[in-house]
Design a protein around this motif. Structure first.
Motif, PDB file in Angstrom:
ATOM      1  N   ASN A  63     -14.808  49.434  -8.344  1.00  0.00           N
ATOM      2  CA  ASN A  63     -13.792  48.613  -7.698  1.00  0.00           C
ATOM      3  C   ASN A  63     -13.519  47.425  -8.602  1.00  0.00           C
ATOM      4  O   ASN A  63     -14.433  46.646  -8.919  1.00  0.00           O
ATOM      5  CB  ASN A  63     -14.266  48.134  -6.327  1.00  0.00           C
TER       6      ASN A  63
ATOM      7  N   ARG B 269      -0.349  37.760  -7.750  1.00  0.00           N
ATOM      8  CA  ARG B 269      -1.046  38.416  -6.648  1.00  0.00           C
ATOM      9  C   ARG B 269      -2.271  39.133  -7.216  1.00  0.00           C
ATOM     10  O   ARG B 269      -2.295  39.514  -8.386  1.00  0.00           O
ATOM     11  CB  ARG B 269      -0.142  39.429  -5.937  1.00  0.00           C
ATOM     12  N   SER B 270      -3.284  39.305  -6.405  1.00  0.00           N
ATOM     13  CA  SER B 270      -4.478  40.049  -6.809  1.00  0.00           C
ATOM     14  C   SER B 270      -4.527  41.374  -6.032  1.00  0.00           C
ATOM     15  O   SER B 270      -4.191  41.421  -4.839  1.00  0.00           O
ATOM     16  CB  SER B 270      -5.746  39.232  -6.558  1.00  0.00           C
ATOM     17  N   TYR B 271      -4.959  42.398  -6.708  1.00  0.00           N
ATOM     18  CA  TYR B 271      -5.047  43.736  -6.137  1.00  0.00           C
ATOM     19  C   TYR B 271      -6.426  44.313  -6.426  1.00  0.00           C
ATOM     20  O   TYR B 271      -7.105  43.897  -7.377  1.00  0.00           O
ATOM     21  CB  TYR B 271      -3.970  44.658  -6.718  1.00  0.00           C
ATOM     22  N   ASN B 272      -6.796  45.288  -5.623  1.00  0.00           N
ATOM     23  CA  ASN B 272      -8.065  45.964  -5.816  1.00  0.00           C
ATOM     24  C   ASN B 272      -7.802  47.410  -6.253  1.00  0.00           C
ATOM     25  O   ASN B 272      -7.080  48.153  -5.590  1.00  0.00           O
ATOM     26  CB  ASN B 272      -8.895  45.965  -4.532  1.00  0.00           C
TER      27      ASN B 272
ATOM     28  N   GLN C 258     -11.174  44.046  -9.254  1.00  0.00           N
ATOM     29  CA  GLN C 258     -10.225  43.071  -8.720  1.00  0.00           C
ATOM     30  C   GLN C 258      -9.315  42.631  -9.857  1.00  0.00           C
ATOM     31  O   GLN C 258      -9.786  42.132 -10.892  1.00  0.00           O
ATOM     32  CB  GLN C 258     -10.953  41.870  -8.119  1.00  0.00           C
TER      33      GLN C 258
ATOM     34  N   GLU D 231      -3.545  45.727  -1.983  1.00  0.00           N
ATOM     35  CA  GLU D 231      -3.474  44.265  -2.132  1.00  0.00           C
ATOM     36  C   GLU D 231      -4.577  43.605  -1.322  1.00  0.00           C
ATOM     37  O   GLU D 231      -5.338  42.796  -1.838  1.00  0.00           O
ATOM     38  CB  GLU D 231      -2.102  43.762  -1.698  1.00  0.00           C
ATOM     39  N   ASP D 232      -4.656  43.945  -0.062  1.00  0.00           N
ATOM     40  CA  ASP D 232      -5.744  43.506   0.788  1.00  0.00           C
ATOM     41  C   ASP D 232      -5.753  44.410   2.015  1.00  0.00           C
ATOM     42  O   ASP D 232      -4.931  45.322   2.157  1.00  0.00           O
ATOM     43  CB  ASP D 232      -5.605  42.020   1.185  1.00  0.00           C
ATOM     44  N   LYS D 233      -6.676  44.168   2.927  1.00  0.00           N
ATOM     45  CA  LYS D 233      -6.793  45.026   4.099  1.00  0.00           C
ATOM     46  C   LYS D 233      -5.586  44.918   5.022  1.00  0.00           C
ATOM     47  O   LYS D 233      -5.228  45.863   5.713  1.00  0.00           O
ATOM     48  CB  LYS D 233      -8.068  44.683   4.845  1.00  0.00           C
TER      49      LYS D 233
END
Length: 274
Positions: free
Chosen positions: A182, A243-246, A184, A210-212
Motif C-alpha cells: 500500500n 490530493r493524496s491517493y492510496n 500513499q 482517494e479515501d474511504k
C-alpha cells in the motif's frame, strides 16, 4: 395356226429357270449355285450383335462409375458434417440466458479439455487488447513528440510516494512468495498514469482510492513495460493535484536465485549448506 406359232416362239424351259422361279416364289433372290452365289449370298449378322453388346457394357460401366462417385461424395459430405458437429460439441461453452454456464460447461477441467485452457485463451485475448492500447498510447505520445512516462529512464515526477506499507509471505517449499503493498501517493501534476518499478511478477489486483469516503478511482488497464522494468497503471480519469491517493497492489512471484528483487542465497557452516 396362230396358237401353235406363239407356243413355238416361247423359249424352252431349263432346270436353271425352274430354280430361279422357285427362289422368287420363296422371297429369296439367291443366285444360282456357283462361286458367285457363294460370295454374294447372305452373311450372319454377328458383327452388329457384338457392337450392340459392347455398347450395353460401356453404358453399364459408365452408370456404375457415376454411382460410385455419387456414393463417395455423399460419404465425404457426411464425414465433414460429423466433424463439424463434433467440433461444435467440443467448442467453448456458451452462457445461458441468465449469464450462467450450461451443465456441460460446468464439467471438471480434466473432462474433455486440458485444465485452464479457456482461461489461457481469455488472457491471451486480453493481452492482445492491452498491447494494442499500449501502442495507441505510444503513438499519441509520439504525436506530442514526447516519450511516454513508462519509456523514460527515470520514474515520472508527477507523483510523490509518502509512505509504503509492505507485507510479504514466503513459501520456502517451492521458493515463491506473495506480497501486498500500500503506497500513499501525493499528486504534484495531474495525470492518469501511475508508473513504478516491477519485474518478473504476477499482479493479481490493483486498486486506487482517494479515501474511504470518496471511494476508488477506476483502473482502466495495467501492463508491464519490460524495456524499463516498470509496471503501469492507467486510470479512467486524471488524479487531482494536491490530493493524496492510496495505491494497493497484490502480487506474487518467484524467490529468485540471483541478485534480483527478493532473492535467495545459501552458505555452508560446518559442512552443512544452509
Amino acid at each position: 395356226m396362230a396358237l401353235e406359232e406363239k407356243r413355238e416362239k416361247r423359249p424352252p424351259v431349263t432346270p436353271m429357270m425352274i430354280e430361279e422361279e422357285a427362289a422368287l416364289r420363296n422371297g429369296s433372290r439367291a443366285l444360282p449355285p456357283g462361286p458367285w452365289a457363294e460370295a454374294a449370298g447372305p452373311r450372319p449378322r454377328t458383327t452388329e450383335r457384338h457392337i450392340a453388346v459392347h455398347k450395353r457394357l460401356v453404358l453399364v460401366f459408365a452408370v456404375s462409375i457415376l454411382a460410385l462417385l455419387a456414393v463417395t461424395m455423399i460419404a465425404v459430405l457426411l464425414s465433414v458434417r460429423f466433424e463439424e458437429c463434433g467440433a461444435a460439441a467440443d467448442g467453448p461453452p456458451r452462457a445461458g440466458g441468465n449469464g450462467s454456464l450450461s451443465g456441460a460447461a460446468r464439467q471438471q477441467p480434466g473432462a474433455g479439455q486440458p485444465p485452464g485452457r479457456p482461461e489461457e485463451e481469455a488472457r491471451g485475448g486480453e493481452a492482445a487488447e492491452e498491447k494494442e492500447e499500449e501502442e495507441e498510447d505510444e503513438e499519441e505520445w509520439q504525436r506530442r513528440r514526447e516519450l511516454p512516462p513508462w519509456a523514460r529512464p527515470r520514474l515520472p515526477r508527477h507523483l510523490r510516494p509518502l509512505h509504503y506499507n509492505l507485507m510479504l509471505s514466503a513459501f520456502m517449499e517451492n521458493f515463491t512468495f506473495s506480497g501486498e503493498v500500500n503506497v500513499q501517493l501525493e499528486v504534484r501534476n495531474a495525470s492518469r498514469y501511475i508508473v513504478l518499478h516491477a519485474h518478473r511478477m504476477h499482479i493479481e489486483a490493483v486498486r486506487v482510492a482517494e479515501d474511504k469516503l470518496a471511494g476508488g478511482v477506476r483502473v482502466a488497464r495495467t501492463f508491464f513495460y519490460p524495456q524499463t522494468q516498470v509496471f503501469v497503471v492507467v486510470l479512467n480519469r486524471s488524479l487531482e493535484v494536491q490530493r493524496s491517493y492510496n495505491l494497493k497492489i497484490i502480487y506474487n512471484a518467484l524467490i529468485e536465485n540471483e541478485l534480483l528483487g527478493f532473492f535467495r542465497s545459501s552458505y555452508v557452516l560446518h559442512g552443512e549448506r544452509r
